[in-house]
Design an enzyme around this catalytic site. Sequence first.
Site, PDB file in Angstrom:
ATOM      1  N   LYS A  33       4.437  18.317 -29.762  1.00 55.35           N
ATOM      2  CA  LYS A  33       5.427  18.140 -30.835  1.00 55.35           C
ATOM      3  C   LYS A  33       4.862  17.186 -31.885  1.00 55.35           C
ATOM      4  CE  LYS A  33       9.351  15.519 -30.520  1.00 55.35           C
ATOM      5  NZ  LYS A  33       9.545  14.728 -31.752  1.00 55.35           N
ATOM      6  N   LYS A  62      12.931  18.720 -38.920  1.00 58.56           N
ATOM      7  CA  LYS A  62      14.404  18.706 -39.108  1.00 58.56           C
ATOM      8  C   LYS A  62      14.801  18.921 -40.580  1.00 58.56           C
ATOM      9  CE  LYS A  62      15.157  15.417 -35.290  1.00 58.56           C
ATOM     10  NZ  LYS A  62      13.791  14.889 -35.040  1.00 58.56           N
ATOM     11  N   THR A 119      21.083  12.213 -31.304  1.00 61.12           N
ATOM     12  CA  THR A 119      21.596  11.424 -30.166  1.00 61.12           C
ATOM     13  C   THR A 119      21.649   9.933 -30.488  1.00 61.12           C
ATOM     14  OG1 THR A 119      19.397  11.564 -29.258  1.00 61.12           O
ATOM     15  CG2 THR A 119      21.055  12.996 -28.271  1.00 61.12           C
ATOM     16  N   ARG A 210       6.377   9.099 -24.251  1.00 63.10           N
ATOM     17  CA  ARG A 210       5.692   7.931 -23.675  1.00 63.10           C
ATOM     18  C   ARG A 210       5.301   8.016 -22.204  1.00 63.10           C
ATOM     19  NH1 ARG A 210       9.984   4.266 -26.616  1.00 63.10           N
ATOM     20  NH2 ARG A 210      11.040   6.270 -26.331  1.00 63.10           N
TER      21      ARG A 210
HETATM   22  O1  C5P Z   1       8.682   8.790 -25.631  1.00 65.13           O
HETATM   23  P1  C5P Z   1       9.895   9.657 -25.423  1.00 65.13           P
HETATM   24  O2  C5P Z   1       9.774  10.582 -24.225  1.00 65.13           O
HETATM   25  O3  C5P Z   1      11.164   8.867 -25.406  1.00 65.13           O
HETATM   26  O4  C5P Z   1       9.892  10.585 -26.715  1.00 65.13           O
HETATM   27  C1  C5P Z   1      10.867  11.521 -26.938  1.00 65.13           C
HETATM   28  C2  C5P Z   1      10.618  12.263 -28.216  1.00 65.13           C
HETATM   29  O5  C5P Z   1      11.785  13.032 -28.477  1.00 65.13           O
HETATM   30  C3  C5P Z   1      10.423  11.405 -29.449  1.00 65.13           C
HETATM   31  O6  C5P Z   1       9.557  12.133 -30.337  1.00 65.13           O
HETATM   32  C4  C5P Z   1      11.790  11.270 -30.034  1.00 65.13           C
HETATM   33  O7  C5P Z   1      11.806  11.088 -31.411  1.00 65.13           O
HETATM   34  C5  C5P Z   1      12.379  12.635 -29.688  1.00 65.13           C
HETATM   35  N1  C5P Z   1      13.835  12.664 -29.593  1.00 65.13           N
HETATM   36  C6  C5P Z   1      14.569  11.874 -28.731  1.00 65.13           C
HETATM   37  N2  C5P Z   1      15.923  11.987 -28.675  1.00 65.13           N
HETATM   38  C7  C5P Z   1      16.519  12.852 -29.434  1.00 65.13           C
HETATM   39  C8  C5P Z   1      15.831  13.665 -30.296  1.00 65.13           C
HETATM   40  C9  C5P Z   1      14.450  13.542 -30.347  1.00 65.13           C
HETATM   41  O8  C5P Z   1      14.015  11.069 -28.013  1.00 65.13           O
HETATM   42  N3  C5P Z   1      17.804  12.986 -29.324  1.00 65.13           N
END
Ligand code: C5P
Length: 234
Positions: A33, A62, A119, A210
Site C-alpha cells: 500500500k 482517498k 476510523t 508496523r
Molecule cells: O502500522 P499500522 O499497521 O498501524 O498501519 C496501518 C495502515 O493502515 C496505515 O497506513 C494507516 O494509515 C492505515 N489505516 C489505519 N486505519 C484506518 C485507515 C487506514 O490504520 N482506519
Amino acid sequence: MNDPKIIVALDYADATSANKLVSQLDPKLCRLKVGKELFTAAGPQFVEQLARSNFGVFLDLKFHDIPNTVAKACTAASNLGVWMLNVHASGGSEMMQAAKQAVDASSSKPLLIAVTVLTSMNQHTLNQVGIHTNLAEHVLNLAKLTQLAGLDGVVCSALEAKTLRTELGSQFCLVTPGIRPENANKDDQSRIVTPSEALALGSSYLVIGRPITQAPDPAKVLDNIISECRAYIK
Ligand code: C5P
C-alpha cells in the site's frame, strides 16, 4: 490464482527507505500500500516501478473532489498499473460512479473501493461536521451507497466487517487495517484484531504496517502471519 491477502503499508518518507523493505518481500506473498506521504515524496514513477516488479499496489490516495476531477485522477492512477485504488464514499454516488467508469475504461481495470468514515473520527467529530446519524449506521449507509454505485468494496475496521459482510454479501471486498498479530506492539491503534480473527470476521484483505515494517526480519513476520491465516483463507 495467486491472491495474497496481506497488504503491507509502505508508510515511509522516501523511496530509498521503502525500497529497503520491498527488497525483502515477495510479490507472491503480499501486496503493497502506497499512501499520501510516500506518493507525495516519491511520485508516480515509484508506484509504476513497484507495479512493474509484479507487486499488487493499493494506491491509497482517498480521492474526494468533484466527479470530473476524481474520474480523471482515477484514470491517471489506473494508468500506473495499480491493483487497487480508493475514493471517499462521502463524495457521493455521482462521484463514485464517475470514478468507477474511469477505472473500468482503463486497460488495467484496478479494483475501486471507498472509505466510509475515517476510523480517526468518532460520534463527536461526526457531529462537528454536521452528521448526526449514529456512526455505525452512517458507516453502513455509506457502504451501501458504495455498493449501489458499483464499486468493489470499502475500507473498514475488522470490527465492522461482520455486519458489512452480512449486509453486503460475500463478493463485496472488505479491506481492513488495525491488525496486530498476537503479542505485537499495538502502536497507536486502539481497536485491534489479529490477522486470523479479521479473516474470520469477513475481511477480504488485511492492511498491516508496523508489525512488518519495523520488524528485524519482516519476511519472517509475514511468513508467520500467512501461516496463522492459512486456515481462514477461502
Ligand atoms: O502500522 P499500522 O499497521 O498501524 O498501519 C496501518 C495502515 O493502515 C496505515 O497506513 C494507516 O494509515 C492505515 N489505516 C489505519 N486505519 C484506518 C485507515 C487506514 O490504520 N482506519
